[in-house]
Motif scaffolding. Structure first.
Motif, PDB file in Angstrom:
ATOM      1  N   ALA A 114       0.773  -1.258   0.000  1.00  0.00           N
ATOM      2  CA  ALA A 114       0.000   0.000   0.000  1.00  0.00           C
ATOM      3  C   ALA A 114       0.804   1.310   0.000  1.00  0.00           C
ATOM      4  N   TYR A 115       1.712   1.482   0.946  1.00  0.00           N
ATOM      5  CA  TYR A 115       2.404   2.769   1.047  1.00  0.00           C
ATOM      6  C   TYR A 115       3.695   2.821   0.250  1.00  0.00           C
ATOM      7  N   ARG A 116       3.955   1.826  -0.562  1.00  0.00           N
ATOM      8  CA  ARG A 116       5.094   1.945  -1.463  1.00  0.00           C
ATOM      9  C   ARG A 116       4.753   1.299  -2.798  1.00  0.00           C
ATOM     10  N   LEU A 117       5.474   1.700  -3.813  1.00  0.00           N
ATOM     11  CA  LEU A 117       5.229   1.190  -5.163  1.00  0.00           C
ATOM     12  C   LEU A 117       6.444   0.381  -5.587  1.00  0.00           C
ATOM     13  N   ILE A 118       6.209  -0.823  -6.079  1.00  0.00           N
ATOM     14  CA  ILE A 118       7.341  -1.694  -6.377  1.00  0.00           C
ATOM     15  C   ILE A 118       7.352  -2.059  -7.849  1.00  0.00           C
ATOM     16  N   LEU A 119       8.432  -1.725  -8.520  1.00  0.00           N
ATOM     17  CA  LEU A 119       8.596  -2.122  -9.918  1.00  0.00           C
ATOM     18  C   LEU A 119       9.565  -3.302  -9.969  1.00  0.00           C
ATOM     19  N   ASN A 120      10.870  -3.030 -10.071  1.00  0.00           N
ATOM     20  CA  ASN A 120      11.817  -4.150 -10.143  1.00  0.00           C
ATOM     21  C   ASN A 120      12.682  -4.257  -8.891  1.00  0.00           C
ATOM     22  N   CYS A 121      12.298  -3.552  -7.834  1.00  0.00           N
ATOM     23  CA  CYS A 121      13.049  -3.656  -6.586  1.00  0.00           C
ATOM     24  C   CYS A 121      12.984  -5.095  -6.075  1.00  0.00           C
ATOM     25  N   GLY A 122      14.128  -5.592  -5.643  1.00  0.00           N
ATOM     26  CA  GLY A 122      14.160  -6.931  -5.050  1.00  0.00           C
ATOM     27  C   GLY A 122      15.136  -6.930  -3.900  1.00  0.00           C
ATOM     28  N   TYR A 123      14.939  -7.825  -2.928  1.00  0.00           N
ATOM     29  CA  TYR A 123      15.837  -7.885  -1.780  1.00  0.00           C
ATOM     30  C   TYR A 123      16.699  -9.144  -1.780  1.00  0.00           C
ATOM     31  N   ALA A 124      16.538  -9.983  -2.797  1.00  0.00           N
ATOM     32  CA  ALA A 124      17.318 -11.215  -2.838  1.00  0.00           C
ATOM     33  C   ALA A 124      18.733 -10.937  -3.370  1.00  0.00           C
ATOM     34  N   GLY A 125      19.651 -11.791  -2.996  1.00  0.00           N
ATOM     35  CA  GLY A 125      20.985 -11.785  -3.610  1.00  0.00           C
ATOM     36  C   GLY A 125      21.883 -10.671  -3.115  1.00  0.00           C
ATOM     37  N   TYR A 126      22.962 -10.481  -3.853  1.00  0.00           N
ATOM     38  CA  TYR A 126      23.932  -9.439  -3.505  1.00  0.00           C
ATOM     39  C   TYR A 126      23.306  -8.057  -3.711  1.00  0.00           C
ATOM     40  N   ASN A 127      22.723  -7.868  -4.882  1.00  0.00           N
ATOM     41  CA  ASN A 127      22.134  -6.560  -5.168  1.00  0.00           C
ATOM     42  C   ASN A 127      20.999  -6.228  -4.210  1.00  0.00           C
ATOM     43  N   GLY A 128      20.205  -7.260  -3.899  1.00  0.00           N
ATOM     44  CA  GLY A 128      19.088  -7.052  -2.980  1.00  0.00           C
ATOM     45  C   GLY A 128      19.565  -6.632  -1.604  1.00  0.00           C
ATOM     46  N   GLY A 129      20.682  -7.230  -1.164  1.00  0.00           N
ATOM     47  CA  GLY A 129      21.229  -6.886   0.146  1.00  0.00           C
ATOM     48  C   GLY A 129      21.563  -5.406   0.239  1.00  0.00           C
ATOM     49  N   LEU A 130      22.183  -4.899  -0.816  1.00  0.00           N
ATOM     50  CA  LEU A 130      22.524  -3.467  -0.824  1.00  0.00           C
ATOM     51  C   LEU A 130      21.255  -2.620  -0.806  1.00  0.00           C
ATOM     52  N   ARG A 131      20.278  -3.085  -1.531  1.00  0.00           N
ATOM     53  CA  ARG A 131      19.012  -2.358  -1.610  1.00  0.00           C
ATOM     54  C   ARG A 131      18.340  -2.283  -0.235  1.00  0.00           C
ATOM     55  N   VAL A 132      18.465  -3.361   0.543  1.00  0.00           N
ATOM     56  CA  VAL A 132      17.901  -3.377   1.894  1.00  0.00           C
ATOM     57  C   VAL A 132      18.509  -2.242   2.720  1.00  0.00           C
ATOM     58  N   ILE A 133      19.831  -2.106   2.618  1.00  0.00           N
ATOM     59  CA  ILE A 133      20.499  -1.065   3.402  1.00  0.00           C
ATOM     60  C   ILE A 133      20.005   0.314   2.969  1.00  0.00           C
ATOM     61  N   GLU A 134      19.957   0.529   1.677  1.00  0.00           N
ATOM     62  CA  GLU A 134      19.465   1.818   1.175  1.00  0.00           C
ATOM     63  C   GLU A 134      18.069   2.110   1.709  1.00  0.00           C
ATOM     64  N   ASP A 135      17.215   1.102   1.666  1.00  0.00           N
ATOM     65  CA  ASP A 135      15.819   1.339   2.035  1.00  0.00           C
ATOM     66  C   ASP A 135      15.653   1.572   3.529  1.00  0.00           C
ATOM     67  N   ILE A 136      16.367   0.785   4.352  1.00  0.00           N
ATOM     68  CA  ILE A 136      16.242   0.972   5.801  1.00  0.00           C
ATOM     69  C   ILE A 136      16.832   2.317   6.200  1.00  0.00           C
ATOM     70  N   TYR A 137      18.048   2.590   5.748  1.00  0.00           N
ATOM     71  CA  TYR A 137      18.704   3.832   6.160  1.00  0.00           C
ATOM     72  C   TYR A 137      18.007   5.049   5.558  1.00  0.00           C
ATOM     73  N   GLY A 138      17.444   4.869   4.385  1.00  0.00           N
ATOM     74  CA  GLY A 138      16.668   5.951   3.784  1.00  0.00           C
ATOM     75  C   GLY A 138      15.500   6.332   4.679  1.00  0.00           C
ATOM     76  N   LYS A 139      14.809   5.316   5.203  1.00  0.00           N
ATOM     77  CA  LYS A 139      13.679   5.553   6.118  1.00  0.00           C
ATOM     78  C   LYS A 139      14.150   6.282   7.368  1.00  0.00           C
ATOM     79  N   VAL A 140      15.258   5.787   7.922  1.00  0.00           N
ATOM     80  CA  VAL A 140      15.751   6.344   9.175  1.00  0.00           C
ATOM     81  C   VAL A 140      16.168   7.800   8.991  1.00  0.00           C
TER      82      VAL A 140
END
Lengths: 438, 493
Positions: A407-433
């Motif tokens: 609901a409160y976010r829009l997801i196109l090709n964002c993924g949290y799996a794998g190496y790239n996904g791991g980096l994305r997790v950090i961006e998303d959590i720290y972005g929120k903070v």
């Protein structure tokens, strides 16, 4: 145990319509009441894709079909669908109405199967199971009734694998996750049938399922049935990685497991892993000073209210690679009892030094009450759904929405799996903070 | 049409109560003709796509009563809309400066063995748990296809638990398969409220009931100067507020499709007069509606003065918009009465309405008077509309029609339809707030939005260039109503 559900986070058996929509140029045909498709789409869909949402053909059962049966209506809707919708595969799914009254859907559909039409039927009456389970039923149905027809001999194509990794749309990041999983598996030398989403070749890819050398299941439990089925049917062995691999440690562990299982070229695979790890840790290292020095404002502990595959994947990554501690973990996917022990074990040894408590419940209203009662001394992080917004505010936690409803976010090709996904997790959590500072 | 019967636990469907239909192709004038001649008949589509169902519409009204909760007696999939209604609820709270509160909704999770042994025990336990968790002032139970077919005694459970828990536990029968017209769900929700929550009036208040969804509060400025107070129902009201809606001086519906049942019920059972003119859209429509309001509230003189003042205020700006819009062609898709109202509005703005796909048609409303016929009003005031299609959200018909008509703009009232205009490169406008276009100011609001949409083409042009089309070429070449069965008995069809 309570069976009621406040704040649903998955759908009924008919929710597998989204699995069909995730296959390129495939369309579900619902033999169900009106409103079913729309409600599923509201919870699990974000965008109607090629032929989902309002495009989905449906018999829209009315009182007369309940009384007199809906088989002839189904027949005309199937015929209409062939004429009107430009698709490679049509999958008839039943809803509560037709399953309770007992329409013979097999008989109706087989008329068209005999004419060699690309059509499959599966009983998915809402009350029969949930969409985690029926995803397996639907995939097996497509294999048995459609893919099987194209099976040529029993030879296997070397290095070809089928991946059963995630439940499309139930995993809001399915498309991005599958893209990354395919990318890293190709990186170690495999040819990958990813079967769903943008990186799949659609139905042509499905046709080669029987020729795969082995299958890979990346999931706590949903999907294992499919691999078992293929083992019995085509004698295809499979390897099971029981959670979503996120970040450097777990992704490498996943790839090495596959390399060993498939007896792949170790040097080739390790070269890929080395390159990926270097890249991954280069980013982490580049940011390590920030992550160390900014700690006063960062969440120090986290809750997960997720399905089992995500809960384990996130817990391992957040603890072992980001240093955020797990509090109690709540698993909301109605995990069958036989799989609960293995999941407990994963949390038991979530790191070398630590274990985490886990509980299984489908009633997230009760879960939220339980979390509210905890002491909330330090800043927390919740990995959950859009339902957690108020809870997060109340207990002063940051919220990363990972589970449906998003609901409160829009997801196109964002993924949290794998190496790239791991980096994305950090961006998303720290972005929120960081966004909470003014 | 039958009188409101509060003794029955279930409301009759619109098909059987009003003779409403979901399939028609012709002109608007022809449809009005059949409706008045009593020759309207339902036609069937041999091919159809996913519709909505009554349970969603019932939930839409019940889910935002501030101190009530909803128990949905169904398999978990039927609860798929919980969050979307919670979302709307939250947005509305923000707009109304209400404290943020999450919607509390429960699903009984009907499973396979329940379809054999029944699930009334499960329902009772869910209600008890929900009560313990929240202590609401009322609990509504919405039903489902599954609970309906297995024949659970929901009314019995509701009555037993009303006694046990000491708050109204209210059943709302809204099984999806019962009606093809999903607005029957509104009627089901209102029926349950009138039957079990509303008290007989003890005195008259100075309140006017406004039956609406979650739009903006535009009636305050009309009613306050007249000495009346707007009481917006059902979303965002409280159970205490709903108990006394029988004491209001009148009922206004933002849309008769929405409020036909509650308007008539309040008038028939408790003597609250319903404003029966079509809602106030377009200058002529607003004039007519205002006069009717003045008559019912006994404020004729003030209303006449207001009409003069408002005309003076908006006509110059309207003229400006008309000049810019003149000659553009529009196609519309919306629910029934609101769709009719929009037709009036679009024409008032100078658009040529080339056609419309309207979700259903009620030949008459529960008040039994033809005065309320908004489509007749639109046809009589502004002339006939070609390509008038009654179509319950069948996207395949819509895309076929749009591909043939190629209007300059497509207007949609409901989600899920704009895509088909955009994929064909037609600018599309979705209007969610039904109050945006209401009354004199509404015409200007709408004109502004239309001009913006006509001007803003870049996105749709590019989208159309890169879009895939799930409809076959064969289909796009067919008559759009090929699947509407021809054994219709509608004379003018």
């Amino acid at each position: 145990m309570s069976k009621l559900i406040e704040q649903p986070r998955y759908s009924c058996a008919l929710g597998a319509q989204q699995s069909i929509i995730a296959i390129k140029r495939a369309v579900p045909i619902l033999h169900s009441g009106p409103g079913c498709g729309d409600k599923i789409n509201r919870l699990l869909g974000q965008g109607e894709g090629y032929a989902g949402g309002n495009t989905v053909p449906c018999t829209n059962a009315s009182e007369s079909e309940i009384v007199f049966g809906g088989e002839s209506k189904l027949g005309t809707v199937i015929e209409g669908a062939f004429q009107v919708i430009d698709a490679d595969l049509y999958v008839v799914l039943t809803g509560c109405t037709s399953d309770i009254i007992g329409d013979d859907v097999a008989q109706v559909t087989s008329r068209y199967q005999e004419q060699d039409k690309p059509i499959v039927y599966v009983e998915t009456g809402g009350f029969k199971s949930n969409n985690y389970v029926s995803h397996e039923t639907v995939v097996k149905g497509i294999i048995d009734q459609y893919v099987d027809k194209f099976k040529v001999g029993s030879h296997k194509i070397k290095r070809l694998v089928n991946v059963f990794a995630t439940i499309p749309y139930q995993d809001a990041f399915w498309n991005g996750n599958l893209e990354e999983i395919k990318r890293i598996l190709e990186g170690i030398g495999l040819t990958v049938n990813i079967l769903f989403g943008a990186e799949s070749q659609g139905i042509e890819e499905w046709k080669t399922i029987p020729q795969a050398e082995f299958n890979i299941v990346v999931s706590a439990w949903a999907g294992l049935e499919i691999a078992e089925h293929l083992k019995n049917k085509y004698d295809t062995p499979y390897t099971h990685f029981s959670y979503l691999p996120i970040g450097g440690l777990e992704t490498t562990k996943f790839l090495r497991q596959v390399v060993a299982f498939g007896a792949l070229d170790v040097d080739y695979a390790e070269a890929f892993i080395k390159k990926e790890e270097e890249k991954f840790y280069m980013h982490i290292e580049r940011m390590a000073d920030f992550m160390l020095e900014f700690r006063y404002g960062l969440p120090r502990r986290f809750y997960t209210i997720l399905d089992a595959s995500y809960a384990i994947g996130f817990s391992k990554y957040l603890l072992n690679e980001l240093g955020i501690l797990p509090t109690k973990q709540f698993i909301i996917d109605d995990t069958p009892e036989v799989f609960q022990g293995a999941i407990h074990e994963q949390f038991e040894k979530i790191s070398e030094f630590r274990s985490a408590k886990v509980s299984f419940s489908i009633d997230a209203g009760a879960i939220q009450e339980e979390i509210r009662k905890d002491e909330h001394k330090s800043r927390g992080l919740i990995l959950g759904s859009a339902w957690e917004r108020d809870l997060a505010t109340e207990i002063g936690a940051d919220l990363l929405i990972v589970s449906v409803p998003v609901a409160y976010r829009l997801i196109l090709n964002c993924g949290y799996a794998g190496y790239n996904g791991g980096l994305r997790v950090i961006e998303d959590i720290y972005g929120k903070v960081l966004d909470t500072y003014r | 049409m039958s009188k409101i019967n509060l003794n029955a636990s279930e409301v009759q469907t619109r098909e059987s109560r009003l003779g409403s239909i979901t399939g028609f192709a012709g002109t608007a004038g022809e449809l009005v003709g059949c409706a008045r001649a009593g020759t309207l008949k339902e036609s069937e589509r041999s091919f159809s796509q996913c519709m909505g169902c009554s349970s969603g519409n019932a939930f839409c009204q019940l889910s935002m009563i501030q101190d009530a909760i909803v128990v949905n007696h169904a398999p978990v999939g039927c609860a798929g809309d919980f969050f979307t209604f919670n979302f709307v609820y939250r947005v509305g709270q923000m707009e109304r400066n209400l404290p943020p509160v999450i919607g509390r909704y429960f699903n009984t999770n009907i499973e396979e063995q329940d379809t054999i042994f029944g699930a009334t025990q499960k329902l009772a336990n869910t209600i008890r748990t929900a009560y313990e968790r929240i202590h609401p002032n009322a609990i509504f139970i919405t039903t489902s296809c599954a609970s309906g077919i297995i024949g659970d005694d929901v009314e019995g459970v509701a009555n037993d638990l009303t006694e046990e828990l000491g708050i109204p536990i209210i059943s709302c029968f809204c099984e999806g398969f019962k009606s093809k017209i999903w607005t029957t769900g509104f009627d089901a929700a209102y029926h349950s409220i009138i039957r079990k929550l509303v008290k007989p009036p003890e005195k008259k208040s100075n309140k006017v009931n406004i039956v609406n969804f979650w739009g903006s509060h535009i009636f305050d400025e009309i009613l306050n100067p007249l000495g009346y107070e707007a009481d917006y129902i059902i979303p965002f009201s409280t159970t205490a507020q709903l108990k006394y809606i029988s004491e209001a001086v009148a009922t206004i519906q933002i849309c008769p499709t929405l409020g036909t049942y509650i308007g008539a019920a309040l008038e028939q059972v408790y003597g609250v007069p319903e404003i029966k003119s079509p809602p106030a859209y377009g200058i002529a429509g607003t004039d007519q509606w205002m006069r009717e309001l003045g008559r019912v509230l006994d404020r004729q003189e003030q209303i006449e003065a207001l009409i003069v003042k408002e005309h003076e205020r908006i006509l110059p700006k309207l003229q400006e918009y008309r000049e810019q819009i003149q000659g553009k062609k529009a196609y519309l898709t919306a629910g029934a009465a609101h769709g009719h109202a929009l037709i009036a509005l679009l024409r008032e703005l100078g658009l040529e309405v080339q056609g419309a796909a309207i979700f259903h048609h009620d030949p008459i409303y529960d008040n039994g008077t033809t005065t309320s016929d908004a489509l007749a009003h639109a046809v009589n005031t502004y002339g006939d509309i070609p390509n008038y299609n009654v179509c319950n959200k069948q996207a395949y018909e819509l895309v076929n029609v749009l591909n043939k008509i190629k209007p300059d703009i497509m207007i949609a009232r409901h989600g899920g339809m704009t895509l088909w205009g955009a994929k064909l490169g037609i600018p599309t406008l979705l209007v969610g707030d039904e109050q945006l276009s209401f009354g004199y100011q509404g015409i200007l609001n709408y004109g502004e939005r239309i001009l913006e949409t006509l001007d803003n083409k870049e996105f749709v042009i590019n989208l159309a260039k890169h879009s895939t089309m799930p409809y076959t070429k064969w289909w796009l070449d067919q008559d759009p109503f090929s699947f509407l069965r021809s054994d219709l008995n509608v004379k003018t069809y």
